[in-house]
Scaffold this active site. Structure first.
Site, PDB file in Angstrom:
ATOM      1  N   ASP A  40       0.823  -1.210   0.000  1.00  0.00           N
ATOM      2  CA  ASP A  40       0.000   0.000   0.000  1.00  0.00           C
ATOM      3  C   ASP A  40       0.855   1.259   0.000  1.00  0.00           C
ATOM      4  OD1 ASP A  40      -2.171  -1.708   0.236  1.00  0.00           O
ATOM      5  OD2 ASP A  40      -2.291  -1.500   2.420  1.00  0.00           O
ATOM      6  N   TYR A  99       6.223 -10.040   7.067  1.00  0.00           N
ATOM      7  CA  TYR A  99       6.119  -8.598   7.260  1.00  0.00           C
ATOM      8  C   TYR A  99       6.480  -8.257   8.703  1.00  0.00           C
ATOM      9  CZ  TYR A  99       3.370  -7.807   2.953  1.00  0.00           C
ATOM     10  OH  TYR A  99       2.939  -7.704   1.653  1.00  0.00           O
TER      11      TYR A  99
END
Length: 259
Positions: free
Chosen positions: A53, A111
């Protein structure tokens, strides 16, 4: 056509995410494709392992592109790093079998989300952390995270509109640790939904402050309602650390294992 696999790093602060957009050239994919097109003198498309994003960073993003070129991998790497902006870097370039695809062949990702758990500013980390100075109970957050590990329907933990695509994912591990003034949440799984990690982190932080009980996670997953889960934490604290591939299995299936 030769197929090239890239490992990339980028600071996502000033970009509108990974995916190219018609309205702006200021995306990671857009910048890479513009440079590759210039390098090989023909329109070139690059495929990423996933779409980070706007504002999300990467230490180990993987991508691939096809091109007709006599340049070596080392020459491609040097060329790209010479002309890319300083907040995008190519770590390695490797030639791979024609059918390798960075997204379709990925088997797992890791992540990390960084929370600065102090009121004292860390000026040089400000682009990479979410400042959250409230007292946090690591034990409660770890207990809550335990309910998320495994294969579940995570439809309550995504901002994506309801559709036909499955919202079932497998989280292999969630590791929560304090590192000096930071709380670091490390997530490993087979893939993650739109905004999933940021919503999960927001939910775990609420468990850490006592706003919700760790066992509430079960109810949230059973109901599958986005409003039941925690808030969406800022993009700047999130970094894609690694994309994993079962390379040997892939190459052997295609009969192209050359190592």
């Amino acid at each position: 056509m030769r197929n090239f696999k890239l490992i990339l790093q980028y600071e996502g602060t000033r970009y509108q995410g990974w995916q190219r957009q018609i309205s702006t050239p200021n995306t990671i994919q857009g910048r890479l494709e513009a440079l590759l097109t210039k390098m090989v003198n023909t329109k070139t498309e690059i495929h990423g392992s996933g779409r980070t994003d706007a504002g999300v960073h990467a230490l180990g993003q993987c991508a691939n592109f096809h091109a007709v070129t006599d340049m070596s991998c080392a020459e491609i790497c040097a060329y790209m790093n010479r002309y890319l902006p300083e907040d995008i870097g190519v770590i390695s370039v490797e030639e791979v079998p024609e059918r390798f695809h960075s997204r379709l062949n990925a088997v797992g990702k890791t992540y990390q989300y960084r929370v600065l758990n102090t009121e004292i500013p860390h000026v040089f980390d400000r682009r990479y952390v979410y400042v959250f100075p409230a007292a946090l109970d690591l034990e409660a957050m770890t207990e809550a995270a335990g309910y998320l590990v495994g294969t579940h329907d995570f439809r309550a933990f995504t901002s994506a509109k309801k559709g036909k695509k499955s919202t079932v994912r497998t989280i292999e591990d969630i590791h929560i640790a304090r590192v000096n003034d930071e709380i670091r949440f490390t997530y490993s799984g087979d893939g993650f939904l739109f905004h999933m990690i940021r919503i999960v982190t927001g939910t775990l932080l609420e468990a850490g402050t006592g706003e919700r009980k760790p066992a509430d996670i079960e109810t949230i997953m059973d109901r599958g309602v986005r409003e039941d889960a925690g808030k969406l934490v800022p993009a700047r604290g999130l970094t894609l650390m690694e994309v994993r591939y079962n390379d040997r299995s892939f190459y052997e299936k295609k009969g192209k294992w050359k190592r």
